[in-house]
Design an enzyme around this catalytic site. Sequence first.
Site, PDB file in Angstrom:
ATOM      1  CD  GLU A 171      -3.055  -1.036   2.190  1.00  0.00           C
ATOM      2  OE1 GLU A 171      -4.077  -1.723   2.054  1.00  0.00           O
ATOM      3  OE2 GLU A 171      -2.844  -0.307   3.192  1.00  0.00           O
ATOM      4  CD  GLU A 353      -4.334  -5.672   3.540  1.00  0.00           C
ATOM      5  OE1 GLU A 353      -5.275  -4.901   3.844  1.00  0.00           O
ATOM      6  OE2 GLU A 353      -3.155  -5.461   3.862  1.00  0.00           O
TER       7      GLU A 353
END
Length: 452
Positions: A171, A353
């Site tokens: 991320e 995720e």
Amino acid sequence: MPSAAPAPPPLRPDFVWGVSTSAYQIEGAAEADGRGPSIWDRHCRIRDAVYNGDSGDVACDHYHRWPEDVALMKGLGVNAYRFSIAWPRVLPTGRGAVNEAGLDFYDRLIDRLLAAGIEPWVCLYHWDLPLALHELGGWSSRDCAGRYADYAALCARRYGDRVTRWITFNEFSVFTLFGYAIPWAAPRITDRAQHLRAVHHVNLAHGAGVDALRALVPGASIGAIHNRQVVIPESDTPENRAAAALLDEHWNRAFPDPQLLGHYPPQLAAALEPYVQGGDMARIARPVDWFGLNHYGPIFAKADPAATWGYGWGEAPPGGDDHGVGWAIFPDAFRDELLEIQRRYRIPIVVTENGCGGNDAPDATGAVNDPHRIAYLTVYQKALREAVARGADVRGFFLWSLLDNFEWGSGYGNRFGLVHVDFATQKRTPKASFRWYADLIARERAGVRPYP
């Protein structure tokens, strides 16, 4: 009578089913066996920076309880585990002398995973920059990219004989934007220039890390994890549309575009021009094998003249179905994001995720029932299959998360785990969603189609 909709095609026979965690969120043992401090250790000491003053000092105590956690994964039936290495645990100051005790910890974990039939997917960076490197400039310093490359090479040499699946960063957009422009995360800086430098230097680090892994791990399968969500103006005004367009560049395109297409998006490219040196884009755009996607739901943006970049987070429209999760659920946005990644980047995708939080607690019998999570995962799994039916090349799915854990600014106030953790006693209790996911995996492997 209208004919029934055709059943979606089956997932690949080699589809990867896994769970994800990260070092700072579960390991604890913050001062054990020579680990150095990270920027998150300091962030958690700042008043009101984290809910309830929580920290990752103990977390799930995975550093000591990892055999139990591997046994839980084996019982779940996953064939892969995505976890991160704590840079300050293996290099306490981010450079120089290594910490053998820290390296040994991951040796033991990797060996146990392999013995259990679970493939380790190693993420090299999940936000816990060594504090000593931050004090030298951190990601706002170009030198940090070289330090990261050295760290990547250390891990490749140590674990590359057993680990072939590697992830450079988790991320990118979250830790750069929230760390250097919006003060929601470590290192809690709000400065346009530092944010821009951090974006470019992290991209350079990614490219250098890919090169180090390619050189040192024969047959390595390398990816990077991007948090991508469609950005929607909170309301249809020129100001909100402009805010959404800029946030889309910063959030969704600042990293995959240069890494996979060789250029920055237009507004960001103009802003970054003073920091880009000759040859930099070639250093960033190194070949990778798959695109890691973290996705939960859309972002609603609004103009905010007081904010660093003039945009802020807006509210979802009222009336949406939340499936008991507490936030609006948009499975179609997940399907569409998978298709957009396939169209734009033409690369295999791994969902690294997806999941949802809650206030899960044991009932009077000790059971932990979480129907909201099962409802969420059910509709998102259906959306994944719809994307595959339309041409998305999805190779795997990792659920966030195995354990309830330290959820950054939310502390321990939001539980994302398939396994409930009593943080006072460290007792692990599989939730109803644990059994649901185990059943889903078993059905897929048996060829039973749970999503006709």
